[in-house]
Design a protein around this motif. Structure first.
Motif, short mmCIF file in Angstrom:
data_model
loop_
_atom_site.label_atom_id
_atom_site.label_comp_id
_atom_site.label_asym_id
_atom_site.label_seq_id
_atom_site.Cartn_x
_atom_site.Cartn_y
_atom_site.Cartn_z
N PRO A 1 34.78 34.73 37.45
CA PRO A 1 34.73 33.98 36.20
C PRO A 1 35.32 32.58 36.39
CG PRO A 1 35.52 36.20 35.81
CD PRO A 1 35.45 36.04 37.29
N PRO A 2 34.88 31.60 35.63
CA PRO A 2 35.44 30.25 35.73
C PRO A 2 36.95 30.23 35.46
CG PRO A 2 33.41 30.22 34.47
CD PRO A 2 33.77 31.66 34.67
N GLN B 1 42.74 37.21 21.51
CA GLN B 1 41.78 36.56 20.62
C GLN B 1 42.18 35.11 20.37
OE1 GLN B 1 38.85 37.87 19.43
NE2 GLN B 1 38.50 35.78 18.72
N ARG B 2 43.47 34.86 20.21
CA ARG B 2 43.94 33.50 20.01
C ARG B 2 43.71 32.65 21.26
NH1 ARG B 2 48.47 34.81 18.36
NH2 ARG B 2 49.78 34.48 20.20
N PHE B 3 43.90 33.24 22.44
CA PHE B 3 43.65 32.52 23.69
C PHE B 3 42.18 32.14 23.82
CE2 PHE B 3 42.38 32.64 28.17
CZ PHE B 3 43.21 31.66 28.71
N VAL B 4 41.29 33.08 23.44
CA VAL B 4 39.85 32.81 23.50
C VAL B 4 39.48 31.66 22.59
CG1 VAL B 4 37.59 33.76 22.89
CG2 VAL B 4 39.19 35.14 24.20
N GLN B 5 40.07 31.62 21.40
CA GLN B 5 39.76 30.55 20.45
C GLN B 5 40.30 29.20 20.92
OE1 GLN B 5 41.39 32.06 16.78
NE2 GLN B 5 39.65 33.44 16.40
N LEU B 6 41.51 29.21 21.48
CA LEU B 6 42.09 27.96 21.97
C LEU B 6 41.30 27.40 23.15
CD1 LEU B 6 45.93 28.80 21.80
CD2 LEU B 6 44.65 27.22 20.34
N GLN B 7 40.84 28.28 24.02
CA GLN B 7 40.06 27.84 25.19
C GLN B 7 38.61 27.56 24.84
OE1 GLN B 7 42.82 27.18 27.30
NE2 GLN B 7 41.38 27.80 28.89
N GLY B 8 38.15 28.03 23.68
CA GLY B 8 36.75 27.85 23.30
C GLY B 8 35.80 28.63 24.20
N LEU B 9 36.18 29.85 24.55
CA LEU B 9 35.38 30.65 25.48
C LEU B 9 34.17 31.25 24.76
CD1 LEU B 9 38.23 32.53 27.39
CD2 LEU B 9 37.13 30.36 27.97
N PRO B 10 33.00 31.23 25.41
CA PRO B 10 31.78 31.79 24.78
C PRO B 10 31.74 33.30 24.88
CG PRO B 10 31.25 30.92 26.95
CD PRO B 10 32.71 30.61 26.72
N ILE B 11 32.53 33.96 24.07
CA ILE B 11 32.66 35.43 24.12
C ILE B 11 31.99 36.04 22.89
CG2 ILE B 11 34.26 37.36 24.15
CD1 ILE B 11 34.24 35.81 26.72
N GLU C 1 37.19 49.23 21.64
CA GLU C 1 38.01 49.23 20.42
C GLU C 1 37.75 48.03 19.54
OE1 GLU C 1 40.20 46.99 23.56
OE2 GLU C 1 39.09 48.89 23.45
N GLY C 2 36.81 47.16 19.95
CA GLY C 2 36.44 46.00 19.14
C GLY C 2 37.16 44.72 19.49
N GLY C 3 38.10 44.78 20.44
CA GLY C 3 38.85 43.59 20.81
C GLY C 3 38.20 42.80 21.94
N VAL C 4 38.94 41.82 22.43
CA VAL C 4 38.47 40.99 23.54
C VAL C 4 38.52 41.79 24.84
CG1 VAL C 4 38.92 38.90 24.87
CG2 VAL C 4 39.21 38.88 22.39
N ARG C 5 37.49 41.66 25.65
CA ARG C 5 37.48 42.37 26.94
C ARG C 5 38.38 41.63 27.93
NH1 ARG C 5 32.73 43.55 29.87
NH2 ARG C 5 32.20 41.34 29.65
N TYR C 6 39.42 42.32 28.37
CA TYR C 6 40.42 41.71 29.26
C TYR C 6 40.57 42.57 30.51
CZ TYR C 6 45.07 40.48 31.03
OH TYR C 6 46.12 40.12 31.84
N CYS C 7 40.64 41.92 31.68
CA CYS C 7 40.83 42.63 32.93
C CYS C 7 42.28 42.48 33.38
CB CYS C 7 39.89 42.07 34.01
SG CYS C 7 40.09 42.88 35.62
N PRO C 8 43.07 43.54 33.31
CA PRO C 8 44.48 43.44 33.71
C PRO C 8 44.67 43.25 35.22
CG PRO C 8 43.91 45.72 33.18
CD PRO C 8 42.72 44.89 32.81
N LYS C 9 43.66 43.61 36.01
CA LYS C 9 43.77 43.44 37.47
C LYS C 9 43.54 42.00 37.88
CE LYS C 9 42.39 48.20 38.51
NZ LYS C 9 41.41 49.08 39.21
N ILE D 1 39.99 36.95 31.01
CA ILE D 1 39.06 37.41 29.98
C ILE D 1 37.70 37.61 30.65
CG2 ILE D 1 38.01 36.86 27.76
CD1 ILE D 1 41.02 37.22 27.61
N LYS D 2 37.08 38.73 30.40
CA LYS D 2 35.79 39.00 31.01
C LYS D 2 34.69 38.23 30.28
CE LYS D 2 36.91 43.73 32.45
NZ LYS D 2 36.52 45.16 32.33
N PRO D 3 33.94 37.38 30.99
CA PRO D 3 32.77 36.75 30.34
C PRO D 3 31.75 37.82 29.94
CG PRO D 3 33.35 35.63 32.39
CD PRO D 3 34.14 36.91 32.35
N ASP D 4 30.89 37.48 29.01
CA ASP D 4 29.84 38.42 28.59
C ASP D 4 29.03 38.87 29.79
OD1 ASP D 4 30.74 38.07 26.06
OD2 ASP D 4 29.08 36.81 25.38
#
Length: 331
Positions: free
Chosen positions: A83-84, A111-121, A127-135, A139-142
């Motif tokens: 991912p970029p 979700q706040r990080f996605v909005q601040l970065q303007g990520l196209p998610i 569970e309905g939240g943002v897809r995040y990779c802890p490894k 944030i996982k792109p679509d």
């Protein structure tokens, strides 16, 4: 000393695992090398008597072989694109996540990080939240997923293929489809051109049971070509179907989840547009093993968005026509 021994052991284990992972590629290379000897020397040169047939067999075989090898090489050695950089969370965001113990708070932070970065998610987690990779800490792109074998998130992940020892994803998917297509065509050509001599061998073998080395290669070549023709053909036409629907292998079993729910046809733009996304806008380059795919593997237009744009465009055209009719009536 114990720590050094442990590190050496881990290095040896990783090297051994990497060697095991390359065995399927080595096997494919060995099969292609033997098939080249069997088809070119044993069949085309020693068995085929007609000079015109020899030229035809060798010409078509080498054209298909070059395209197949080039496609396979590109599939295996195409770099995996992570991912970029803007998708990787910052240190401040990481500290917030570590300090937060509740899942709801962590979801709000992401979700706040996605909005601040303007990520196209657009795609959501179960569970309905943002897809995040802890490894990977990103944030996982679509359409991206984490590959446990390659140990990284991959753009437009299709599947991990052991026969190419890499992930089939956005940047090598065209090469993978061409590899399947040219492999299927090459095996089909080998089986069809070898068939008359295969039949002749079995007819003569009823009288003489002695099998020489050259005859064995010609006979075995037919079995190998037919077997791989069937398997590659099934995979090839399956991926042609997936491409026509703009769907990855993973999405065919687990459709992407949006705010409005799961949608298997989320990225279906129509057959031509779907193929153009994978093979590029120039149809003359579709069959060549060169990179021509459209997009960046991060931004994807959904069918719902395209239909909304089409509806707005039609409304705008209708409004313009109504205005023109009204003006004509006044005049």
């Amino acid at each position: 000393m114990g720590g050094c021994d442990g590190e050496s052991t881990n290095v040896c284990i990783r090297l051994f695992i990497n060697l095991i992972r390359w065995l399927p590629v080595i096997f494919v290379t060995a099969i292609v090398g033997w098939a080249y000897y069997a088809y070119v020397y044993q069949l085309s040169i020693l068995t085929v008597e007609s000079l015109s047939l020899q030229i035809l067999y060798l010409l078509v075989f080498h054209i298909l072989l070059i395209l197949f090898v080039a496609s396979y090489y590109q599939t295996v050695f195409a770099p995996l694109h992570k991912p970029p950089a803007e998708f990787y969370i910052t240190r401040d965001c990481m500290e917030e996540l570590n300090d937060s113990s509740e899942d709801n708070n962590q979801s709000d932070i992401l979700q706040r990080f996605v909005q601040l970065q303007g990520l196209p998610i657009k795609v959501r987690a179960f569970e309905g939240g943002v897809r995040y990779c802890p490894k990977c800490k990103c944030i996982k792109p679509d359409r991206s997923h984490h590959c446990s074998i390659c140990s990284q998130c991959v753009r437009k992940f299709d599947h991990h293929c052991p026969w190419v020892n890499t992930c089939v994803s956005f940047h090598n998917y065209k090469f993978f489809v061409l590899f399947l297509g040219y492999g299927f065509t090459l095996c089909l050509w080998g089986a069809l051109t070898d068939l008359p001599y295969f039949i002749e061998f079995w007819q003569n073998n009823t009288v003489n049971n002695r099998v020489v080395f050259g005859q064995f290669n010609v006979v075995f070549l037919f079995f190998v070509s037919s077997m791989f023709c069937l398997s590659l053909g099934c995979l090839f036409f399956y991926h042609l179907l997936l491409t026509a629907r703009n769907r990855t292998t993973l999405e065919s079993f687990r459709p992407p989840l949006f705010l409005h729910g799961p949608d298997k046809r989320a990225y279906d733009m129509g057959i031509f547009r779907n193929y153009r996304q994978v093979f590029g806008s120039n149809p003359f380059l579709w069959l060549l093993p060169v990179y021509t795919s459209d997009g960046d593997g991060v931004n994807f237009t959904t069918r719902q968005l395209m239909e909304s744009r089409e509806a707005v465009r039609l409304l705008d055209c209708t409004d313009e026509e109504d205005d023109e009719d009204f003006f004509n009536r006044i005049v």
